[in-house]
Structure formats: structure tokens, C-alpha cells
Design an enzyme around this catalytic site. Structure first.
Site, PDB file in Angstrom:
ATOM      1  N   GLY A 438      33.947  40.043  40.924  1.00 35.52           N
ATOM      2  CA  GLY A 438      34.178  40.320  39.498  1.00 35.52           C
ATOM      3  C   GLY A 438      35.693  38.582  39.396  1.00 35.52           C
ATOM      4  O   GLY A 438      35.914  37.974  39.322  1.00 35.52           O
ATOM      5  N   HIS A 701      39.567  44.428  51.617  1.00 38.50           N
ATOM      6  CA  HIS A 701      40.945  45.368  51.636  1.00 38.50           C
ATOM      7  C   HIS A 701      41.044  44.818  52.564  1.00 38.50           C
ATOM      8  O   HIS A 701      42.787  45.381  52.742  1.00 38.50           O
ATOM      9  CB  HIS A 701      40.550  46.901  51.133  1.00 38.50           C
ATOM     10  CG  HIS A 701      39.731  47.417  49.907  1.00 38.50           C
ATOM     11  ND1 HIS A 701      38.700  47.557  49.883  1.00 38.50           N
ATOM     12  CD2 HIS A 701      40.627  47.563  49.097  1.00 38.50           C
ATOM     13  CE1 HIS A 701      38.414  47.972  48.977  1.00 38.50           C
ATOM     14  NE2 HIS A 701      39.511  47.755  48.043  1.00 38.50           N
TER      15      HIS A 701
END
EC number: 2.1.1.14
Length: 757
Positions: A438, A701
């Protein structure tokens, strides 16, 4: 009548600690500078509580990163990879354990019970050499004493410390962590002896794991531990504090029978059944610390109701043995309402942050002692009455729509496989379709545009132009990379919950309502104060603009109702599930508007579905039932040809897999890059999950760029478990926190890896 606070926020009213930490980590300030900011914060908190008349003021609840990590340092339980050779643990080692360093990974971080705070998980095994290696608890007690404040040092209790740990790498997963109790208790004894010598008269042990589902051998560990500590504790007032839920009858019995313990603390806000246990029997001569002021929300206390509860307890434990307290540490609420200059006065009158909760505790203690502050109580009653009757809280149409949901299952009419066939005819996707979750990187320039628009420094026209350019750039990039299902990159959004909350009625926002999430990271949860509805479309303009720039399918991006609920401060005047259903109806309106605008793929994120699970298994069924139902409401009216995606952010699905399947999404993407094949087999074992599944193929991450071959290998491993007609290829999470020079090559490698297979 005595008063007590379990713990207090560390960040400071304006996040002073956050900025001091980040400045130190960036090498812009010294260790001395950081220590000075921390000492100033501690002294102002102690002074504030002393001025408010609190008798039992906590110390050692401050932490530079996390209180469990502080305990690990106290015990010298440093994982072998950090090469610790004894002595006092300083900042370098402490922050390496918390954050990793150039050559070593950090220790794991996980959620603290069911809060949005995270702790650093101790890594233990039979080889760990425990030794007293951080004198912080004693130092802080002395520091407060020098300021003229006698405090209650707070330690994470020995049994909870072990139960919250995990077996270190290379140690059998089944290693019995509680077998280390005899090795850590000698360190606790040294700490207690030093605190005693420094003049402490009361010590608080936090043993929150007592509220969990515990087996008899685990309960016995509490009995054994405190029996072992009894002689060291003699002469002290000893409080064992529990919080976040009620206790089972077995746990209650274990707690109130502990040797050497003179006081017991309970959460009487979430622990509604604990009240009955206390009424059915409380040991005579012991103190009851009654947690009646909610440490986890931002609503003003109902003082009259709390006073009635306290008076009923007084008759059981005796007037001089009852202490008024918070339900848990105030770490989980915002710091001080004084700093909210932009909040509407009416809504503000309904709230209490940490500083105000301290005053509530004191007001209740004084009222019990016959010195009731009538003005304080009547102002509180007036605020509660205004909240009850305010037309801003109640919306008849929303109440009616939510009531109309009862008794229906809200499921799309056809099966997932029939829908996927209809969607494939329309979307014509290749085998192993690629997509992203997204968000795309948020540049400094982009943040500046949003900030200036919010501050009215640039016009709406300039703002729309800038966002449009950003979307165009993101669409073009994805087309060049040959990604199959595109996203618009969410450049207009600062936060996946706040963005929607700002456009829904029933939400309010603070300027300084920050709460620590982990380390220096804070979140600012929206406040849901009233019935939730959607005045107008929220995302349709940007999504249809993005779709007009490409012939490929563009995903509409929505945050699901359960995630919005779990990441907000939620109204406490109706059950949580009712609020969740209201949010679901608003998201349903938005999904249907996206579909009408020609968006054929809609993602409804439920990143925080698992976070709301009650602490004990007995509560799981009801929660999962309404959480899953809420998700289904959001897309019940969507046509078969429109593909509904959802994204989830955690790796432990085993116990809720049936609920995830029951959500009935067409495609589910998950954060799987760290837990690998384990998770995939869960989706296959005994469960034929017919929908598409996109296990993240790489970890966003980390700044590392995964090579194509490694990604191809991972996809092949996935294909050993999942059929090729259901597998999707995507990163494991949104790309918002990464930089473009990391994202471009990583996505390029991902697309290349998926193609030849």
C-alpha cells in the site's frame, strides 16, 4: 487514607525523552546531556505526585527504553553475542540490546500483554550467568530521597520476568524457563538488601502474569519465589501488583497466600470479577491496593461510582488497610491535558490524562478519609452528565443501523472460489501476480507539503497538485517495474488510522496525546467519543485519480474497523463491539463508493486484529466472533467481480486461523518474511483455504536489498506448500518507512524472481 500510583509515563509532557534519546543515538549530544534530561523528568514527576498528596510514589518505573530490559540489565542476563564480561552495564550495551548495532541484531521486541506498548524479550538458557549488573533501582531511590521524596522502588517480579522470557537461540524451545528461578533470586536478594540499606520501607513487585491462564506448576513458582525471598523482605512493606485483567480463583488464592507479602494490588477497571473474589475473602491484616482509576484510557473517572466501590471494600479490609490506586501504570495513557490547547472545551471536560488521574486518585483517597473536595466531585459529576446527554455523542441513525445488524451473518453470497473465477475473468492476472501492500516511501518533501497544507500555509490547489505528482510518480514506477496490481502509494496519509479518523464523525484528535509504543517511538491514538459515521467519501478522489493514470488494476486502500478500534482510545460508555460495528458500517459505505468509481480491487487492512485478543482463552471466542463479523460487514455488499484483499501484520496465526478464514477475504497478504514456512503450513494443514495468499517474500523493516535468487528460492519454498493459482508475490508490509534507493531494487528483484517461476 493512602493513595498510590502504579507507574507514570516516561516520555515527558512534550516527548522530551524521545528527542533526547534520538539526539544521543545520532551522536548529536552526550550521555551526560541524556542523563540530565532524564533526571529532570524524574524529579518533576516525583514532585508532581508529592504535591498531589500521593503517599506511595513509585521509582524505577522510568526507563531509557523498557522496564523489562532494565530488569535484564539488573540481572546481567545479556545474550552471549554481545560479549558482556561483567561489571556495570552502560548505555552502549543497553542500547545495543534494545536496537542492535552495526554488527549485531537487537533482541526481539513483543507486545506487553494486550497494550500497544512493546518490551524487549529476555533470551535465557541454562548457560546464562546471572549477576547484579545494573544498580538503577537503588540509584533512583536515592536520587528521589535526595530530593526529599520517599518512593516505592518498583521491580518486575521474578516469576513474571521468567514467564515473559524466551529460550535463547540454540536452546531447546521446551527449556523450562522457571527452572532459572533459583539462579535469579540471589540477585533480587542483593537488590532488596541494598534498597533496605538505602532506607526504602516499601517495595513493589509487578507480577502481571498472574492474570494469564497459568498451570499449577506456574502458580507454584510464585509461592516458591516469595517463600525464598521472605527472610530478605522481612521488615519491609511488600506490595505485589497485578493488572490488565481479573485473576482466576486459583491465581487469587496463590497471590493472597504469598509469604512475606503485606499488600496486593488489583486492576478493578478491567478486572470486574476480582471484586467478587475480594468480597469472598481477603486475608486479615493485609493491605488492598484498589486500582479504580483507569490507567489505559483517557476518560475522566466516575468518582461517585469509584467511591462507592471503595466504600464497599472498606467494610471488608478495614479503613486503614485500603489504598486508592490506578488500575495499572499510567504509561499507557497520555501525559497531561494541560498541553491540549486545540481540543474542544466540551470534549476536554470529559477527559483525564496521567497528570489528571493522579489528582483523581488523591481526591478519592481524601473523600474516603472524610475530607471530600465537594467542588472537585461536583465538577466531575457535571462533566459526566454533559457527556451522557451531549447530542455530539449520540447519532440516532447510526444507532439504528448498528442495531439492525443483529441476527444477520453478513457474508458475501457466493464462495471464495466462485468469486475468484469471476475476478480473474475481469482482471486477467498472470500466475503469481505481484503487488505491494500500500504505502510508498514518504519523503521529507512530501511530509513538508502535508504539514504546510494542514497549517494553511499552502492552498488546496497547490496541495492537490503536489500529491497528484507523487501518485503519478508511484504509478509510473510500478508500471516500469511491471507490477501487476498497483497502489497509489498513500502520499496523502500520515497514519493509517488517523487519516480515516479525521474524516469520520465521532473522533477527536489531540496535539500532545502521545503514548510510548517502544523505545523513543510514540503513537498518538485518536479518541472515539461518539457514534461513528462517514459524512462523505474519504479515499475515492485519490484512488480514482490513480486508476485514471493506468490500465492496470489499482487497489483502493482502507483501514479495517478492528484496527481503527484497537489503535484508538475507545469510548467506555458502550461495549467495544458496538463501536466496532459502527466503524464497519462507515467503511462499508466507502468500499461501495470505491467500487462504483471503478476500483476493482479493494484492500481492507486488519493489521491489528490479533492485538485485541483478550489475555485469557475464555474471552477469545466472543472477541473473534465480533471482530470477524465487523470485517465481513465492510464488504458484504460488494460484487463478486470486485476483489477484496486484507493485510495482517504478525506471524502467530496458529490459534486464530479458522477466524481468518471466516473473514472470507478473496486475497490475504501477511507479514511472513521472518516466520517462513511454519506459517504457510498452518494455512494448509487441515484447512483448504481457497483464497489467494500473499506471504511477504521480503522484510521491509530492514534496509537490506534481497537478491533475486534468494527471493526466487523463497517463492519456490512457498510453492511447495501452496498451489501456484493461489500464491501472490509481495513485500511483507507497507514501504512508507523505507527510502526509494532501497525500494526500487528490492521490488525489481521481487518481480524478476516471480517471472521465470
Amino acid at each position: 487514607m493512602a493513595s498510590h500510583v502504579v507507574g507514570y509515563p516516561r516520555m515527558g509532557p512534550k516527548r522530551e525523552l524521545k528527542f533526547a534519546l534520538e539526539s544521543f543515538w545520532d551522536g548529536k549530544s552526550s550521555a551526560e546531556d541524556l542523563k540530565k534530561v532524564a533526571a529532570d523528568l524524574r524529579s518533576s514527576i516525583w514532585k508532581q505526585m508529592a504535591d498531589a498528596g500521593i503517599k506511595y510514589i513509585p521509582s524505577n518505573t522510568f526507563a531509557y527504553y523498557d522496564q523489562v530490559l532494565d530488569t535484564t540489565a539488573m540481572l546481567g542476563a545479556v545474550p552471549a553475542r554481545y560479549g558482556f564480561n561483567g561489571g556495570e552495564i552502560g548505555f552502549d550495551l543497553y542500547f545495543s540490546m534494545a536496537r542492535g548495532n552495526a554488527s549485531l541484531p537487537a533482541m526481539e521486541m513483543t507486545k506487553w500483554f494486550d497494550t500497544n506498548y512493546h518490551y524487549i524479550v529476555p533470551e535465557l538458557g541454562p548457560e546464562v550467568k546471572f549477576a547484579y549488573s545494573s544498580h538503577k533501582a537503588v540509584d533512583e531511590y536515592k536520587e528521589a530521597k535526595a530530593l526529599g521524596v520517599d518512593t516505592v522502588p518498583v521491580l518486575v517480579g521474578p516469576v513474571s520476568y521468567l514467564l515473559l522470557s524466551k529460550a535463547a537461540k540454540g536452546v531447546e524451545k521446551s527449556f523450562p524457563l522457571l527452572s532459572l528461578l533459583p539462579k535469579i533470586l540471589p540477585v533480587y536478594k542483593e537488590v532488596i538488601a541494598e534498597l533496605k540499606a538505602a532506607g526504602a520501607s516499601t517495595i513493589q513487585f509487578d507480577e502481571p502474569t498472574l492474570v494469564m491462564d497459568l498451570e499449577s506448576h506456574q502458580l507454584k513458582a510464585f509461592t516458591d519465589a516469595y517463600a525464598d525471598l521472605e527472610s530478605t523482605l522481612s521488615g519491609l512493606n511488600v506490595l505485589v501488583e497485578t493488572y490488565f485483567a481479573d485473576l482466576t480463583p486459583e491465581a487469587y488464592k496463590t497471590l493472597v497466600s504469598l509469604n512475606g507479602v503485606t499488600a496486593f494490588g488489583f486492576d478493578l477497571v478491567r478486572g470486574t470479577k476480582t471484586l467478587d473474589l475480594i468480597k469472598s475473602g481477603f486475608p486479615s491484616g493485609k493491605y488492598l491496593f484498589a486500582g479504580v482509576v483507569d490507567g489505559r484510557n483517557i476518560w475522566a473517572n466516575d468518582l461517585a461510582a469509584s467511591l462507592a466501590t471503595l466504600q464497599s471494600l472498606e467494610s471488608i479490609v478495614g479503613k486503614d488497610k485500603l489504598v486508592v490506586s490506578t488500575s495499572c501504570s499510567l504509561l499507557h495513557t497520555a501525559v497531561d491535558l494541560v498541553n491540549e490547547t486545540k481540543l474542544d472545551d466540551e470534549i476536554k471536560s470529559w477527559l483525564a490524562f496521567a497528570a489528571q488521574k493522579v489528582l483523581e486518585v488523591n481526591a478519592l483517597a481524601k473523600a474516603l478519609a472524610g475530607q471530600k473536595d465537594e467542588a472537585f466531585f461536583s465538577a466531575n459529576a457535571a462533566a459526566l452528565a454533559s457527556r451522557k446527554s451531549s447530542p455530539r455523542v449520540t447519532n440516532e441513525a447510526v444507532q439504528k443501523a448498528a442495531a439492525g445488524l443483529k441476527g444477520s451473518d453478513h457474508r458475501r453470497a457466493t464462495t471464495v472460489s466462485a468469486r475468484l473465477d469471476a475476478q480473474q475473468k475481469k482482471l486477467n492476472l498472470p500466475v503469481l501476480p505481484t503487488t505491494t501492500i500500500g504505502s510508498f516511501p514518504q519523503t521529507v518533501e512530501l511530509r513538508r507539503v502535508r504539514r504546510e497544507y494542514k497549517a494553511k500555509k499552502i492552498s488546496e490547489e497547490e496541495y492537490v497538485k503536489a500529491i497528484k505528482e507523487e501518485i503519478s510518480k508511484v504509478v509510473k514506477l510500478q508500471e516500469e517495474l511491471d507490477i501487476d496490481v498497483l497502489v497509489h502509494g498513500e502520499p496523502e496519509r500520515n497514519d493509517m488510522v488517523e487519516y480515516f479518523g479525521e474524516q469520520l464523525s465521532g473522533f477527536a484528535f489531540t496535539v500532545n496525546g502521545w503514548v510510548q509504543s517502544y523505545g523513543s517511538r510514540c503513537v498518538k491514538p485518536p479518541i472515539i467519543y461518539g457514534d461513528v459515521s462517514r459524512p462523505k467519501a474519504m479515499t475515492v478522489f485519490w484512488s480514482s485519480l490513480a486508476q485514471s493514470m493506468t490500465s492496470r488494476p489499482m487497489k483502493g486502500m482502507l483501514t479495517g474497523p478492528v484496527t481503527i478500534l484497537n489503535w484508538s482510545f475507545v469510548r467506555n460508555d458502550q461495549p467495544r463491539h458496538e463501536t466496532c460495528y459502527q466503524i464497519a458500517l462507515a467503511i462499508e459505505d466507502e468500499a461501495e463508493d470505491l467500487e462504483k468509481a471503478g476500483i476493482n480491487v479493494i484492500q481492507i487492512d486488519e493489521a491489528a486484529l490479533r492485538e485485541g485478543l483478550p489475555l485469557r482463552k475464555s474471552g477469545h471466542g466472543f472477541y473473534l466472533q465480533w471482530a470477524v463479523h465487523s470485517f465481513r460487514i465492510t464488504n458484504v455488499g460488494i460484487q463478486d467481480t470486485t476483489q477484496i484483499h486484507t493485510h495482517m501484520c504478525y506471524s502467530n496465526f496458529n490459534d486464530i486461523i479458522h477466524s481468518i478464514i471466516d473473514m472470507d477475504a478473496d486475497v490475504i497478504t501477511i507479514e511472513n518474511s521472518r516466520s517462513d514456512e511454519k506459517l504457510l503450513s498452518v494455512f494448509r494443514e487441515g484447512v483448504k483455504y481457497g483464497a489467494g495468499i500473499g506471504p511477504g517474500v521480503y522484510d521491509i523493516h530492514s534496509p537490506r536489498i534481497p537478491p533475486t535468487e534468494e527471493l526466487a528460492d523463497r517463492i519456490r519454498k512457498m510453492l511447495a506448500v501452496l498451489e501456484s493459482n493461489v500464491l501472490w508475490v509481495n513485500p511483507d508490509c507497507g514501504l512508507k518507512t523505507r527510502k526509494y534507493n532501497e525500494v526500487n531494487p528490492a521490488l525489481s528483484n521481487m518481480v524478476y524472481a516471480a517471472k521465470p517461476i
